[in-house]
Scaffold this motif. Structure first.
Motif, PDB file in Angstrom:
ATOM      1  N   PRO A   1      36.450  37.794  50.275  1.00 18.86           N
ATOM      2  CA  PRO A   1      35.635  38.999  50.490  1.00 18.86           C
ATOM      3  C   PRO A   1      34.480  38.767  51.469  1.00 18.86           C
ATOM      4  O   PRO A   1      34.162  39.636  52.289  1.00 18.86           O
ATOM      5  CB  PRO A   1      35.118  39.334  49.087  1.00 18.86           C
ATOM      6  CG  PRO A   1      36.120  38.733  48.160  1.00 18.86           C
ATOM      7  CD  PRO A   1      36.550  37.466  48.837  1.00 18.86           C
TER       8      PRO A   1
ATOM      9  N   SER B   1      39.278  31.479  48.012  1.00 17.00           N
ATOM     10  CA  SER B   1      38.961  32.665  47.213  1.00 17.00           C
ATOM     11  C   SER B   1      37.694  33.381  47.674  1.00 17.00           C
ATOM     12  O   SER B   1      37.364  34.447  47.152  1.00 17.00           O
ATOM     13  CB  SER B   1      38.817  32.272  45.740  1.00 17.00           C
ATOM     14  OG  SER B   1      37.952  31.162  45.595  1.00 17.00           O
ATOM     15  N   GLU B   2      36.997  32.829  48.673  1.00 20.29           N
ATOM     16  CA  GLU B   2      35.811  33.501  49.214  1.00 20.29           C
ATOM     17  C   GLU B   2      36.184  34.567  50.244  1.00 20.29           C
ATOM     18  O   GLU B   2      35.332  34.998  51.027  1.00 20.29           O
ATOM     19  CB  GLU B   2      34.867  32.479  49.842  1.00 20.29           C
ATOM     20  CG  GLU B   2      34.210  31.536  48.853  1.00 20.29           C
ATOM     21  CD  GLU B   2      33.341  30.500  49.542  1.00 20.29           C
ATOM     22  OE1 GLU B   2      32.324  30.889  50.147  1.00 20.29           O
ATOM     23  OE2 GLU B   2      33.698  29.303  49.499  1.00 20.29           O
TER      24      GLU B   2
ATOM     25  N   GLY C   1      36.246  44.521  49.163  1.00 19.90           N
ATOM     26  CA  GLY C   1      37.178  44.459  48.045  1.00 19.90           C
ATOM     27  C   GLY C   1      38.165  45.606  48.052  1.00 19.90           C
ATOM     28  O   GLY C   1      39.361  45.420  47.774  1.00 19.90           O
TER      29      GLY C   1
ATOM     30  N   TYR D   1      34.804  37.209  42.779  1.00 25.74           N
ATOM     31  CA  TYR D   1      36.099  37.382  42.130  1.00 25.74           C
ATOM     32  C   TYR D   1      35.949  37.099  40.644  1.00 25.74           C
ATOM     33  O   TYR D   1      34.968  36.498  40.199  1.00 25.74           O
ATOM     34  CB  TYR D   1      37.175  36.487  42.753  1.00 25.74           C
ATOM     35  CG  TYR D   1      36.810  35.023  42.861  1.00 25.74           C
ATOM     36  CD1 TYR D   1      37.109  34.124  41.840  1.00 25.74           C
ATOM     37  CD2 TYR D   1      36.186  34.523  44.001  1.00 25.74           C
ATOM     38  CE1 TYR D   1      36.790  32.780  41.943  1.00 25.74           C
ATOM     39  CE2 TYR D   1      35.859  33.178  44.111  1.00 25.74           C
ATOM     40  CZ  TYR D   1      36.164  32.316  43.085  1.00 25.74           C
ATOM     41  OH  TYR D   1      35.844  30.987  43.188  1.00 25.74           O
TER      42      TYR D   1
ATOM     43  N   THR E   1      29.472  39.973  42.630  1.00 29.99           N
ATOM     44  CA  THR E   1      30.570  39.098  42.227  1.00 29.99           C
ATOM     45  C   THR E   1      31.514  38.934  43.416  1.00 29.99           C
ATOM     46  O   THR E   1      31.651  39.847  44.237  1.00 29.99           O
ATOM     47  CB  THR E   1      31.311  39.699  41.026  1.00 29.99           C
ATOM     48  OG1 THR E   1      30.377  39.877  39.951  1.00 29.99           O
ATOM     49  CG2 THR E   1      32.446  38.816  40.549  1.00 29.99           C
TER      50      THR E   1
ATOM     51  N   SER F   1      37.776  42.242  31.978  1.00 26.46           N
ATOM     52  CA  SER F   1      37.366  41.731  33.282  1.00 26.46           C
ATOM     53  C   SER F   1      36.081  40.918  33.153  1.00 26.46           C
ATOM     54  O   SER F   1      35.069  41.408  32.652  1.00 26.46           O
ATOM     55  CB  SER F   1      37.147  42.895  34.254  1.00 26.46           C
ATOM     56  OG  SER F   1      36.625  42.438  35.483  1.00 26.46           O
TER      57      SER F   1
ATOM     58  N   MET G   1      46.048  34.683  43.335  1.00 31.67           N
ATOM     59  CA  MET G   1      44.665  34.998  43.682  1.00 31.67           C
ATOM     60  C   MET G   1      43.926  35.576  42.487  1.00 31.67           C
ATOM     61  O   MET G   1      44.478  36.362  41.717  1.00 31.67           O
ATOM     62  CB  MET G   1      44.621  36.014  44.832  1.00 31.67           C
ATOM     63  CG  MET G   1      45.000  35.451  46.186  1.00 31.67           C
ATOM     64  SD  MET G   1      44.844  36.703  47.490  1.00 31.67           S
ATOM     65  CE  MET G   1      43.097  37.130  47.344  1.00 31.67           C
ATOM     66  N   ASN G   2      42.667  35.182  42.349  1.00 32.26           N
ATOM     67  CA  ASN G   2      41.818  35.814  41.347  1.00 32.26           C
ATOM     68  C   ASN G   2      41.548  37.259  41.753  1.00 32.26           C
ATOM     69  O   ASN G   2      41.501  37.574  42.946  1.00 32.26           O
ATOM     70  CB  ASN G   2      40.490  35.073  41.229  1.00 32.26           C
ATOM     71  CG  ASN G   2      40.645  33.685  40.645  1.00 32.26           C
ATOM     72  OD1 ASN G   2      41.083  32.769  41.329  1.00 32.26           O
ATOM     73  ND2 ASN G   2      40.287  33.527  39.390  1.00 32.26           N
ATOM     74  N   PRO G   3      41.365  38.150  40.786  1.00 29.79           N
ATOM     75  CA  PRO G   3      41.070  39.543  41.127  1.00 29.79           C
ATOM     76  C   PRO G   3      39.747  39.668  41.876  1.00 29.79           C
ATOM     77  O   PRO G   3      38.749  39.040  41.509  1.00 29.79           O
ATOM     78  CB  PRO G   3      41.008  40.239  39.765  1.00 29.79           C
ATOM     79  CG  PRO G   3      40.802  39.150  38.768  1.00 29.79           C
ATOM     80  CD  PRO G   3      41.452  37.937  39.333  1.00 29.79           C
ATOM     81  N   ILE G   4      39.766  40.446  42.940  1.00 27.40           N
ATOM     82  CA  ILE G   4      38.588  40.632  43.789  1.00 27.40           C
ATOM     83  C   ILE G   4      37.763  41.793  43.262  1.00 27.40           C
ATOM     84  O   ILE G   4      38.285  42.876  42.989  1.00 27.40           O
ATOM     85  CB  ILE G   4      39.017  40.887  45.244  1.00 27.40           C
ATOM     86  CG1 ILE G   4      39.712  39.644  45.811  1.00 27.40           C
ATOM     87  CG2 ILE G   4      37.820  41.269  46.113  1.00 27.40           C
ATOM     88  CD1 ILE G   4      40.374  39.876  47.156  1.00 27.40           C
TER      89      ILE G   4
ATOM     90  N   ASN H   1      42.152  44.910  48.442  1.00 30.29           N
ATOM     91  CA  ASN H   1      43.052  45.317  47.363  1.00 30.29           C
ATOM     92  C   ASN H   1      44.085  46.340  47.812  1.00 30.29           C
ATOM     93  O   ASN H   1      44.942  46.749  47.023  1.00 30.29           O
ATOM     94  CB  ASN H   1      42.234  45.873  46.188  1.00 30.29           C
ATOM     95  CG  ASN H   1      41.517  44.777  45.414  1.00 30.29           C
ATOM     96  OD1 ASN H   1      42.063  43.695  45.206  1.00 30.29           O
ATOM     97  ND2 ASN H   1      40.287  45.043  44.991  1.00 30.29           N
TER      98      ASN H   1
END
Length: 337
Positions: free
Chosen positions: A56, A53-54, A260, A121, A119, A229, A292-295, A264
């Motif tokens: 970005p 998830s890293e 991001g 995600y 941030t 969010s 995936m978690n939202p970026i 996206n």
């Protein structure tokens, strides 16, 4: 509940005291994460835990976005979790710690000033994109989170963010988590514990290898958001370092924002999976099957307020020494205020 209160006044709770001891040791061994005001230095050492998830961070590095924003970013592999990376930032071995909001607040409450600069995600707000589930036996009488009153819930760790999140989901569904029995088990034993009847439910990442004999009642992470969010993980610096390197910190945020936007874009999906695979060791095929978690790079401040409420209710952080969130989060990273 607003979280713009007084600055930290001391240490409360065993977990905060333990984290504070680690940070004090790190501070004694390093330079406190600051080079004494070298604001023209464009290099940044950024910790990475190797999570898929890293993406970005890796995308911004591999695609030259950091360089486009005038930064020379070095990724530093770290073991442990967010508290370990914070200790590394305090000790001066990294400039930017990959961590979570709760761990940043715990450190501040222990007397270590930190600033959240971006941030990575957030929590998923759509059940269809959930990254975690709550597994029960197929024939269980548990249909929803409020049914967990008086039940035994298995997690990989108790007393932390995961427990607070599941407890928050129970409250959000109209239940009372005070009668829940929490059990810590290794990740590889969670589902078998449900199937054997040792526990009633296990919170686990999605997808699971096999759903045979199991049923998912929903994602606690999605339920607690209420559609708002909320930041899940991201990047923090010692406040000393941030104050002497604000231009570089904002450039880091801008590069992650651009990353991001590109990630996206569905047109970049195939390349995104290739980059993820090259860094986190998962196959492209496996990554495509993993939610995936939202970026996002910014911090939705109402969402952060909501997240902190969950942490307070779960006794992960102490309400009477909460930092002012509008001070904790760098101004350029704030949104939704």
């Amino acid at each position: 509940m607003k979280r713009h209160g007084a600055l930290p006044r001391g240490i409360r709770g065993g977990s905060i005291a333990a984290l504070a001891a680690t940070l004090l040791f790190a501070a004694g061994c390093g330079g406190g994460g600051s080079d004494g005001g070298g604001s023209t230095d464009q290099s940044l050492k950024v910790s990475s835990l190797g999570y898929c998830s890293e993406i970005p961070l890796w995308w911004a590095k591999d695609k030259g976005l950091f360089a486009d924003h005038g930064l020379d970013v070095e990724l530093v592999e770290a073991g442990g979790g967010g508290s370990t990376t914070i200790a590394a930032a305090v000790g001066g071995s990294v400039d930017v710690a990959f961590t979570a909001p709760g761990e940043v607040i715990q450190a501040i409450q222990g007397g270590t000033p930190l600033t959240w600069i971006a941030t990575a995600y957030g929590f998923p707000t759509d059940e269809k994109a959930a990254t975690s589930g709550a597994m029960v036996k197929e024939d269980s009488d548990v249909e929803r989170f409020s049914d967990l009153e008086g039940k035994t819930v298995a997690l990989t760790a108790v007393g932390g963010v995961s427990e607070a999140t599941v407890a928050g989901a129970i409250r959000a569904d109209g239940g009372d988590p005070s009668s829940v029995k929490w059990v810590a088990l290794p990740g590889g034993q969670l589902l078998q514990a449900v199937l054997s009847g040792k526990v009633d439910v296990a919170q686990t990442p999605l997808p699971v290898e096999s759903m045979e004999g199991l049923r998912n009642i929903g994602s606690p992470h999605t339920l607690v958001t209420g559609g708002v969010s909320m930041p899940f993980a991201g990047y923090a610096q010692t406040t000393d370092f941030y104050e002497s390197h604000q231009e570089q910190s904002e450039a880091f945020f801008d590069a992650l924002t651009e990353a991001g936007e590109q990630l996206n874009d569905p047109a970049n999906a195939e390349e995104m999976y290739d980059v993820m695979s090259s860094h986190c060791g998962q196959t492209v095929e496996a990554l495509k099957q993993t939610p995936m978690n939202p970026i996002m790079a910014d911090v939705n401040m109402p969402g952060l307020e909501k997240y902190v409420d969950i942490l307070v209710e779960g006794s992960v952080v102490q309400e009477d020494t909460l930092p002012d969130l509008t001070v904790m989060v760098a101004p350029f990273a704030q949104s939704g205020s």
